[in-house]
Design a protein around this motif. Structure first.
Motif, PDB file in Angstrom:
ATOM      1  N   VAL A 335      -5.844  -6.006  -2.402  1.00 17.40           N
ATOM      2  CA  VAL A 335      -5.574  -5.647  -1.004  1.00 17.40           C
ATOM      3  C   VAL A 335      -6.666  -4.670  -0.584  1.00 17.40           C
ATOM      4  CG1 VAL A 335      -3.920  -4.652   0.614  1.00 17.40           C
ATOM      5  CG2 VAL A 335      -3.104  -5.964  -1.349  1.00 17.40           C
ATOM      6  N   LYS A 336      -7.602  -5.137   0.221  1.00 13.11           N
ATOM      7  CA  LYS A 336      -8.799  -4.349   0.514  1.00 13.11           C
ATOM      8  C   LYS A 336      -8.539  -3.171   1.442  1.00 13.11           C
ATOM      9  CE  LYS A 336     -11.090  -7.311  -1.920  1.00 13.11           C
ATOM     10  NZ  LYS A 336     -11.443  -6.962  -3.324  1.00 13.11           N
ATOM     11  N   ASP A 337      -7.649  -3.333   2.397  1.00  6.93           N
ATOM     12  CA  ASP A 337      -7.383  -2.292   3.391  1.00  6.93           C
ATOM     13  C   ASP A 337      -6.511  -1.194   2.796  1.00  6.93           C
ATOM     14  OD1 ASP A 337      -7.022  -0.818   5.705  1.00  6.93           O
ATOM     15  OD2 ASP A 337      -5.440  -2.145   6.473  1.00  6.93           O
ATOM     16  N   ASP A 338      -7.036   0.016   2.728  1.00  8.76           N
ATOM     17  CA  ASP A 338      -6.293   1.136   2.151  1.00  8.76           C
ATOM     18  C   ASP A 338      -4.937   1.325   2.824  1.00  8.76           C
ATOM     19  OD1 ASP A 338      -8.493   1.507   0.599  1.00  8.76           O
ATOM     20  OD2 ASP A 338      -9.130   3.397   1.510  1.00  8.76           O
ATOM     21  N   ALA A 339      -4.903   1.205   4.147  1.00  6.61           N
ATOM     22  CA  ALA A 339      -3.673   1.463   4.904  1.00  6.61           C
ATOM     23  C   ALA A 339      -2.612   0.407   4.655  1.00  6.61           C
ATOM     24  CB  ALA A 339      -3.988   1.539   6.395  1.00  6.61           C
ATOM     25  N   SER A 340      -3.001  -0.757   4.153  1.00 10.33           N
ATOM     26  CA  SER A 340      -2.038  -1.834   3.932  1.00 10.33           C
ATOM     27  C   SER A 340      -1.432  -1.801   2.533  1.00 10.33           C
ATOM     28  CB  SER A 340      -2.715  -3.198   4.150  1.00 10.33           C
ATOM     29  OG  SER A 340      -3.161  -3.317   5.487  1.00 10.33           O
ATOM     30  N   ARG A 341      -2.029  -1.040   1.631  1.00 10.06           N
ATOM     31  CA  ARG A 341      -1.490  -0.946   0.271  1.00 10.06           C
ATOM     32  C   ARG A 341      -0.337   0.034   0.213  1.00 10.06           C
ATOM     33  NH1 ARG A 341      -7.056  -0.994  -1.206  1.00 10.06           N
ATOM     34  NH2 ARG A 341      -7.047   1.266  -1.469  1.00 10.06           N
ATOM     35  N   GLY A 342       0.742  -0.388  -0.413  1.00 14.85           N
ATOM     36  CA  GLY A 342       1.858   0.519  -0.635  1.00 14.85           C
ATOM     37  C   GLY A 342       1.625   1.333  -1.888  1.00 14.85           C
ATOM     38  N   TYR A 343       2.504   2.291  -2.157  1.00 10.33           N
ATOM     39  CA  TYR A 343       2.367   3.099  -3.365  1.00 10.33           C
ATOM     40  C   TYR A 343       3.435   2.748  -4.416  1.00 10.33           C
ATOM     41  CZ  TYR A 343       5.422   5.999  -0.311  1.00 10.33           C
ATOM     42  OH  TYR A 343       6.384   6.455   0.566  1.00 10.33           O
ATOM     43  N   ILE A 344       3.997   1.544  -4.320  1.00 10.65           N
ATOM     44  CA  ILE A 344       4.977   1.083  -5.298  1.00 10.65           C
ATOM     45  C   ILE A 344       4.288   0.374  -6.459  1.00 10.65           C
ATOM     46  CG2 ILE A 344       7.006  -0.383  -5.665  1.00 10.65           C
ATOM     47  CD1 ILE A 344       7.483   2.031  -3.836  1.00 10.65           C
ATOM     48  N   ILE A 345       3.424  -0.579  -6.131  1.00 13.96           N
ATOM     49  CA  ILE A 345       2.705  -1.347  -7.142  1.00 13.96           C
ATOM     50  C   ILE A 345       1.364  -1.759  -6.561  1.00 13.96           C
ATOM     51  CG2 ILE A 345       3.663  -3.593  -6.462  1.00 13.96           C
ATOM     52  CD1 ILE A 345       3.850  -4.222  -9.514  1.00 13.96           C
ATOM     53  N   THR A 346       0.354  -1.864  -7.430  1.00  9.32           N
ATOM     54  CA  THR A 346      -1.006  -2.173  -6.980  1.00  9.32           C
ATOM     55  C   THR A 346      -1.562  -3.340  -7.781  1.00  9.32           C
ATOM     56  OG1 THR A 346      -1.325   0.194  -6.523  1.00  9.32           O
ATOM     57  CG2 THR A 346      -3.291  -1.197  -6.536  1.00  9.32           C
ATOM     58  N   THR A 347      -2.207  -4.273  -7.083  1.00 13.82           N
ATOM     59  CA  THR A 347      -2.874  -5.391  -7.742  1.00 13.82           C
ATOM     60  C   THR A 347      -4.352  -5.061  -7.915  1.00 13.82           C
ATOM     61  OG1 THR A 347      -1.346  -7.007  -6.791  1.00 13.82           O
ATOM     62  CG2 THR A 347      -3.443  -7.847  -7.611  1.00 13.82           C
ATOM     63  N   PHE A 348      -4.796  -5.083  -9.177  1.00 17.01           N
ATOM     64  CA  PHE A 348      -6.204  -4.824  -9.487  1.00 17.01           C
ATOM     65  C   PHE A 348      -6.882  -6.114  -9.930  1.00 17.01           C
ATOM     66  CE2 PHE A 348      -4.203  -0.665 -10.243  1.00 17.01           C
ATOM     67  CZ  PHE A 348      -5.006   0.142  -9.450  1.00 17.01           C
ATOM     68  N   GLN A 349      -8.164  -6.244  -9.585  1.00 21.90           N
ATOM     69  CA  GLN A 349      -8.963  -7.390  -9.985  1.00 21.90           C
ATOM     70  C   GLN A 349     -10.136  -6.947 -10.850  1.00 21.90           C
ATOM     71  OE1 GLN A 349      -9.697  -8.814  -5.887  1.00 21.90           O
ATOM     72  NE2 GLN A 349      -8.875 -10.779  -6.571  1.00 21.90           N
ATOM     73  N   VAL A 350     -10.532  -7.829 -11.745  1.00 23.34           N
ATOM     74  CA  VAL A 350     -11.727  -7.600 -12.550  1.00 23.34           C
ATOM     75  C   VAL A 350     -12.939  -8.047 -11.724  1.00 23.34           C
ATOM     76  CG1 VAL A 350     -12.914  -8.269 -14.674  1.00 23.34           C
ATOM     77  CG2 VAL A 350     -10.417  -7.971 -14.665  1.00 23.34           C
ATOM     78  N   PRO A 351     -14.038  -7.292 -11.746  1.00 26.95           N
ATOM     79  CA  PRO A 351     -15.224  -7.698 -10.975  1.00 26.95           C
ATOM     80  C   PRO A 351     -15.698  -9.102 -11.364  1.00 26.95           C
ATOM     81  CG  PRO A 351     -15.480  -5.468 -11.826  1.00 26.95           C
ATOM     82  CD  PRO A 351     -14.254  -6.022 -12.463  1.00 26.95           C
ATOM     83  N   ASP A 352     -16.288  -9.800 -10.417  1.00 32.81           N
ATOM     84  CA  ASP A 352     -16.739 -11.176 -10.654  1.00 32.81           C
ATOM     85  C   ASP A 352     -17.643 -11.284 -11.880  1.00 32.81           C
ATOM     86  OD1 ASP A 352     -15.332 -12.149  -8.511  1.00 32.81           O
ATOM     87  OD2 ASP A 352     -17.017 -12.064  -7.110  1.00 32.81           O
ATOM     88  N   ALA A 353     -18.503 -10.299 -12.070  1.00 30.52           N
ATOM     89  CA  ALA A 353     -19.465 -10.366 -13.167  1.00 30.52           C
ATOM     90  C   ALA A 353     -18.808 -10.303 -14.543  1.00 30.52           C
ATOM     91  CB  ALA A 353     -20.487  -9.229 -13.032  1.00 30.52           C
TER      92      ALA A 353
END
Length: 425
Positions: A335-353
């Motif tokens: 979720v790229k937009d800081d304001a749209s992310r909640g503080y319950i759970i966060t989805t992280f991605q590994v960089p493409d490389a």
């Protein structure tokens, strides 16, 4: 007798009264328990959206038996219902009721949906941005409830403008109810609930507003009457920090009674459950007594922490610590937009490389060996990034120091897996 002397007192009592054929099983169980205790195993910390890590006091409160028809237990049920209404900033005098339901949060969600949409002239607009919103579609399909599904990107919030546009688009469809998720756990997006509710009250006051607040209730403000919410569902094992076993619905009484007789289920009949509780104070069917006792303690701890301000404040600190630490390691936000992310759970991605080297199962197991339990990602099936993403929760009995230690262990695990730190963008 040499074996018997090595058993704990509880096991000795069981062994002494157990039939001969069961005594080897009792001995084996006691031996395993003693071995585990002697190793001094540390309790796992659940960085998940629920079930979650609970306090010692909550666990201890559940360590007793109680009769479901006992006056003391009935009194507990009554005060839990009252306290949940206070969190939603409503009361029976303002026309709202709290109904406890056995089972997971999805059972309360299903009870709410299948009991609130009239059998005639009822149609639901489901506005979703994740699997939990889409679950409402499955419930309605199974129950034969007419609905329109409006699916939206999973990493963007549902806004008032979006819902208003949908109602204009489907203005001739006879929509009577609108539903959405407050905090969509799938990607960790906080939807614009307040703005949607106020828009509906101003421009579509005849429509009833249904909210899945299962992962947000107790961590985000949700004043039901002020925000024009007619039904909301919550769960005992989320931000109040109880254990699984029961959930609840807070309903606008007149709206609920106007749909009486609409339920598509016996055990999930919301109106029947409420009527029975009003008359007897009891559940219609066997309640999860220990879960409810634990939840009573969890509510007390929520209040002692400072209520909504205290609980949300701790979760926000957890999230901020987590986000900063994971970014330093090279992870990216789904979720790229800081304001749209909640503080319950966060989805992280590994960089493409680094995606070709990523193995979630190895990452998970190594963290679990260090007592940290995380969640796999839940992204759209078409998303190529699903295999190189994961989720980390910030709720439950987790504190800033726990998150700091978690981030340190993530760094160690990444290095063990052969990644440079920070990872290559």
């Amino acid at each position: 007798m040499a074996v018997a002397r090595s058993l704990c007192p509880q096991a000795l009592r069981v062994l002494g009264s157990a039939p001969a054929r069961l005594q080897p099983v009792v001995r084996a169980f006691s031996s395993a328990s003693s071995s585990s205790s002697s190793r001094g195993e540390r309790q796992k910390l659940l960085f998940t959206p629920g079930p979650l890590t609970t306090s010692k006091a909550v666990k201890e409160k559940m360590a007793k038996d109680v009769g479901s028809r006992d006056p003391d237990f009935i009194a507990v049920v009554k005060q839990i219902r009252e306290r949940l209404l206070k969190i939603a900033e409503v009361s029976p005098e303002e026309g709202y009721e709290c109904i406890l339901m056995q089972g997971a949060g999805s059972m309360a969600l299903e009870a709410m949906l299948t009991s609130s949409i009239p059998r005639t002239n009822g149609k639901l607009l489901i506005v979703s941005n994740g699997t939990y919103g889409e679950r409402q579609e499955k419930i309605c399909e199974r129950a034969g409830i007419p609905f329109i599904a409006a699916r939206n990107p999973w990493n963007e919030p549902i806004t008032a403008a979006l819902v208003e546009g949908l109602l204009e688009k489907y203005s001739g469809e006879g929509i009577s109810h609108v539903s959405m998720v407050h905090h969509e756990t799938t990607a960790g997006v906080l939807n614009h609930l307040e703005q949607v509710g106020r828009m509906l009250k101003e421009k579509h006051s005849e429509k009833r507003f249904i909210v899945d607040s299962i992962s947000s209730f107790g961590a985000y403000r949700l004043p039901a009457k002020e925000w024009n919410v007619h039904y909301l569902a919550g769960s005992g094992n989320k931000c109040i920090e109880g254990v699984p076993g029961f959930a609840f619905v807070i309903a606008h009484r007149d709206s609920m009674l106007a749909a009486e007789g609409s339920s598509r289920s016996l055990t999930l009949d919301l109106q029947d459950q409420w009527q029975f509780m009003q008359k007897s104070g009891q559940f219609r069917f066997t309640p999860p007594t220990q879960s409810i006792l634990g939840f009573e303690q969890a509510l007390t701890e929520w209040e002692e922490e400072g209520g909504l301000a205290g609980r949300s404040g701790r979760y926000q600190k957890n999230y901020e610590t987590l986000a900063a630490g994971m970014v330093k390691l090279g992870f990216e936000f789904y979720v790229k937009d800081d304001a749209s992310r909640g503080y319950i759970i966060t989805t992280f991605q590994v960089p493409d490389a680094e995606k070709d080297k990523w193995d979630f199962n190895v990452f998970y197991d190594k963290l679990k060996d260090r007592r940290y339990v995380i969640y796999p990602a839940s992204l759209p099936p078409a998303s190529a990034s699903s295999a190189a993403a994961f989720r980390v929760g910030n709720i439950g009995q987790l504190f800033q120091s726990d998150v700091e230690e978690f981030v340190k262990e993530v760094e160690v695990v990444l290095k063990e897996m052969g990644f440079s730190v920070p990872m290559k963008a």
